[in-house]
Write a protein that holds these residues in place. Sequence first.
Motif, PDB file in Angstrom:
ATOM      1  N   PHE A 121       6.571 -27.168  -3.745  1.00  0.00           N
ATOM      2  CA  PHE A 121       8.019 -26.973  -3.758  1.00  0.00           C
ATOM      3  C   PHE A 121       8.400 -25.506  -3.967  1.00  0.00           C
ATOM      4  CE2 PHE A 121       7.110 -31.299  -5.246  1.00  0.00           C
ATOM      5  CZ  PHE A 121       7.679 -32.006  -4.194  1.00  0.00           C
ATOM      6  N   HIS A 122       7.469 -24.610  -3.650  1.00  0.00           N
ATOM      7  CA  HIS A 122       7.740 -23.176  -3.734  1.00  0.00           C
ATOM      8  C   HIS A 122       7.305 -22.515  -2.425  1.00  0.00           C
ATOM      9  CE1 HIS A 122       7.789 -24.364  -7.961  1.00  0.00           C
ATOM     10  NE2 HIS A 122       8.570 -23.321  -8.159  1.00  0.00           N
ATOM     11  N   GLU A 123       8.061 -21.517  -2.017  1.00  0.00           N
ATOM     12  CA  GLU A 123       7.861 -20.908  -0.700  1.00  0.00           C
ATOM     13  C   GLU A 123       7.127 -19.570  -0.723  1.00  0.00           C
ATOM     14  OE1 GLU A 123      11.781 -21.724   1.744  1.00  0.00           O
ATOM     15  OE2 GLU A 123      12.255 -21.362  -0.378  1.00  0.00           O
ATOM     16  N   TYR A 124       7.138 -18.893  -1.859  1.00  0.00           N
ATOM     17  CA  TYR A 124       6.610 -17.524  -1.894  1.00  0.00           C
ATOM     18  C   TYR A 124       5.671 -17.290  -3.075  1.00  0.00           C
ATOM     19  CZ  TYR A 124      10.602 -16.900   1.159  1.00  0.00           C
ATOM     20  OH  TYR A 124      11.507 -17.042   2.176  1.00  0.00           O
ATOM     21  N   LEU A 125       4.666 -16.476  -2.826  1.00  0.00           N
ATOM     22  CA  LEU A 125       3.843 -15.922  -3.888  1.00  0.00           C
ATOM     23  C   LEU A 125       4.463 -14.590  -4.282  1.00  0.00           C
ATOM     24  CD1 LEU A 125       1.108 -16.398  -5.436  1.00  0.00           C
ATOM     25  CD2 LEU A 125       0.124 -14.752  -3.825  1.00  0.00           C
ATOM     26  N   ALA A 126       4.676 -14.381  -5.573  1.00  0.00           N
ATOM     27  CA  ALA A 126       5.319 -13.160  -6.062  1.00  0.00           C
ATOM     28  C   ALA A 126       4.345 -12.413  -6.964  1.00  0.00           C
ATOM     29  CB  ALA A 126       6.593 -13.495  -6.821  1.00  0.00           C
ATOM     30  N   LEU A 127       4.121 -11.151  -6.664  1.00  0.00           N
ATOM     31  CA  LEU A 127       3.231 -10.322  -7.467  1.00  0.00           C
ATOM     32  C   LEU A 127       3.978  -9.110  -7.984  1.00  0.00           C
ATOM     33  CD1 LEU A 127       1.524 -11.147  -4.573  1.00  0.00           C
ATOM     34  CD2 LEU A 127      -0.318 -10.589  -6.141  1.00  0.00           C
ATOM     35  N   ARG A 128       3.911  -8.879  -9.285  1.00  0.00           N
ATOM     36  CA  ARG A 128       4.482  -7.658  -9.862  1.00  0.00           C
ATOM     37  C   ARG A 128       3.326  -6.682 -10.072  1.00  0.00           C
ATOM     38  NH1 ARG A 128       9.221  -7.540 -14.271  1.00  0.00           N
ATOM     39  NH2 ARG A 128      10.137  -8.481 -12.412  1.00  0.00           N
ATOM     40  N   VAL A 129       3.348  -5.587  -9.310  1.00  0.00           N
ATOM     41  CA  VAL A 129       2.198  -4.679  -9.268  1.00  0.00           C
ATOM     42  C   VAL A 129       2.658  -3.219  -9.252  1.00  0.00           C
ATOM     43  CG1 VAL A 129       0.680  -6.327  -8.095  1.00  0.00           C
ATOM     44  CG2 VAL A 129       2.158  -4.831  -6.741  1.00  0.00           C
ATOM     45  N   ARG A 130       1.706  -2.325  -9.516  1.00  0.00           N
ATOM     46  CA  ARG A 130       1.959  -0.887  -9.380  1.00  0.00           C
ATOM     47  C   ARG A 130       0.723  -0.272  -8.731  1.00  0.00           C
ATOM     48  NH1 ARG A 130       2.658   1.342 -15.415  1.00  0.00           N
ATOM     49  NH2 ARG A 130       2.675   3.346 -14.315  1.00  0.00           N
ATOM     50  N   LEU A 131       0.954   0.482  -7.662  1.00  0.00           N
ATOM     51  CA  LEU A 131      -0.125   1.019  -6.837  1.00  0.00           C
ATOM     52  C   LEU A 131      -0.480   2.433  -7.263  1.00  0.00           C
ATOM     53  CD1 LEU A 131      -1.949   0.664  -4.306  1.00  0.00           C
ATOM     54  CD2 LEU A 131      -0.066   1.645  -2.971  1.00  0.00           C
ATOM     55  N   GLY A 132      -1.769   2.660  -7.515  1.00  0.00           N
ATOM     56  CA  GLY A 132      -2.281   3.991  -7.827  1.00  0.00           C
ATOM     57  C   GLY A 132      -3.480   4.294  -6.953  1.00  0.00           C
ATOM     58  N   GLY A 133      -4.352   5.160  -7.433  1.00  0.00           N
ATOM     59  CA  GLY A 133      -5.546   5.489  -6.670  1.00  0.00           C
ATOM     60  C   GLY A 133      -5.287   6.453  -5.533  1.00  0.00           C
ATOM     61  N   ASP A 134      -6.327   6.696  -4.743  1.00  0.00           N
ATOM     62  CA  ASP A 134      -6.239   7.631  -3.622  1.00  0.00           C
ATOM     63  C   ASP A 134      -5.420   7.027  -2.477  1.00  0.00           C
ATOM     64  OD1 ASP A 134      -7.839   9.388  -5.014  1.00  0.00           O
ATOM     65  OD2 ASP A 134      -9.695   8.749  -4.039  1.00  0.00           O
ATOM     66  N   PRO A 135      -4.593   7.840  -1.801  1.00  0.00           N
ATOM     67  CA  PRO A 135      -3.791   7.334  -0.684  1.00  0.00           C
ATOM     68  C   PRO A 135      -4.621   6.649   0.394  1.00  0.00           C
ATOM     69  CG  PRO A 135      -3.024   9.515  -1.325  1.00  0.00           C
ATOM     70  CD  PRO A 135      -4.280   9.255  -2.106  1.00  0.00           C
ATOM     71  N   GLY A 136      -5.866   7.084   0.555  1.00  0.00           N
ATOM     72  CA  GLY A 136      -6.706   6.490   1.592  1.00  0.00           C
ATOM     73  C   GLY A 136      -7.013   5.021   1.380  1.00  0.00           C
ATOM     74  N   THR A 137      -6.814   4.526   0.157  1.00  0.00           N
ATOM     75  CA  THR A 137      -7.096   3.107  -0.118  1.00  0.00           C
ATOM     76  C   THR A 137      -5.836   2.247  -0.132  1.00  0.00           C
ATOM     77  OG1 THR A 137      -6.910   3.377  -2.525  1.00  0.00           O
ATOM     78  CG2 THR A 137      -9.072   3.798  -1.534  1.00  0.00           C
ATOM     79  N   HIS A 138      -4.665   2.830   0.023  1.00  0.00           N
ATOM     80  CA  HIS A 138      -3.416   2.104  -0.162  1.00  0.00           C
ATOM     81  C   HIS A 138      -3.177   0.998   0.862  1.00  0.00           C
ATOM     82  CE1 HIS A 138      -1.332   5.457  -2.737  1.00  0.00           C
ATOM     83  NE2 HIS A 138      -2.395   4.948  -3.309  1.00  0.00           N
ATOM     84  N   ASN A 139      -3.774   1.105   2.020  1.00  0.00           N
ATOM     85  CA  ASN A 139      -3.554   0.092   3.059  1.00  0.00           C
ATOM     86  C   ASN A 139      -4.690  -0.919   3.152  1.00  0.00           C
ATOM     87  OD1 ASN A 139      -1.072   1.210   3.950  1.00  0.00           O
ATOM     88  ND2 ASN A 139      -2.176   2.748   5.147  1.00  0.00           N
ATOM     89  N   ALA A 140      -5.526  -0.994   2.131  1.00  0.00           N
ATOM     90  CA  ALA A 140      -6.720  -1.841   2.202  1.00  0.00           C
ATOM     91  C   ALA A 140      -6.660  -3.059   1.286  1.00  0.00           C
ATOM     92  CB  ALA A 140      -7.965  -1.016   1.874  1.00  0.00           C
ATOM     93  N   TYR A 141      -5.488  -3.349   0.709  1.00  0.00           N
ATOM     94  CA  TYR A 141      -5.373  -4.463  -0.239  1.00  0.00           C
ATOM     95  C   TYR A 141      -4.970  -5.763   0.455  1.00  0.00           C
ATOM     96  CZ  TYR A 141      -5.543  -1.154  -4.158  1.00  0.00           C
ATOM     97  OH  TYR A 141      -5.930  -0.202  -5.065  1.00  0.00           O
ATOM     98  N   PHE A 142      -5.592  -6.846   0.024  1.00  0.00           N
ATOM     99  CA  PHE A 142      -5.296  -8.178   0.557  1.00  0.00           C
ATOM    100  C   PHE A 142      -5.195  -9.174  -0.593  1.00  0.00           C
ATOM    101  CE2 PHE A 142      -7.015  -5.936   4.113  1.00  0.00           C
ATOM    102  CZ  PHE A 142      -6.447  -6.492   5.248  1.00  0.00           C
TER     103      PHE A 142
END
Length: 255
Positions: A121-142
């Motif tokens: 009965f829920h439609e979305y997964l919600a994550l409260r996060v903060r992104l750090g680290g090197d910019p080269g890794t920013h597009n590699a999260y799943f």
Amino acid sequence: MAQSLFWRRSSQLFKDGFTDIIKMSGADEPSRAPRTLFAFKTPEDVQTFATGCDADVGGNSSVHLDLVQPGKDQAPYARFWGDMRLDVKPQVQGRVRGGYAAMRNRPRPTLFGEMLDDIEFHEYLALRVRLGGDPGTHNAYFVNLQTNGPISTDVWQHRLFFNKRDNSWEDIFIPFKNFVRTNNGELSEVQLRMSDKLRSIGIAVLGGNSGSSGKYELGIDSIRIVNEEDAVSDLDSNEKSSTQEKRQAWENLKI
């Protein structure tokens, strides 16, 4: 701690089931209220999650998951971090692919079977996060979901798209219907409907898929399930930020 959690989970399942019987809640309208599945406020919360990376099979990446306690007036949170390396040890060259690290909640056994999270009965997964680290890794999260489906090796996956890249908090809402079925790391040709009983929720950095390497770091406050009416972040306290603007930010996260 493991025994304590076992009995706590068993007691909670029993209480929930008994309450349903007393209230005859099966005849009531199901609750659509937001629900927190995991929050990271204590060392015990962090210990309910397991980690792994390519170093387990001969790679050179590293993975850590620890509790950050900033101090007065700031809530604790989990930090998922390490080094993403694409190279592997010489003895496994050509046989092992480097470039991954992951975390996910451990199995949750009880007296009444494994604890699962019902998302019917829920439609979305919600994550409260903060992104750090090197910019080269920013597009590699799943985000990876495992369910109680008939094929245990199925993993339902969705990319994590960030609006903020300055190590500040944000809420990310992912429609469950947008997760895709994968098996053994490959997209499945046959896409089935995902079960509404979640066994585990995890986050992975897949540098090997995109040739991304460097230091990765993700702060995680909580993982929740919500519906469309609640898919608006409460982090923005700016008086000028209207509900319409927040709604547009949420729409931008949809595929």
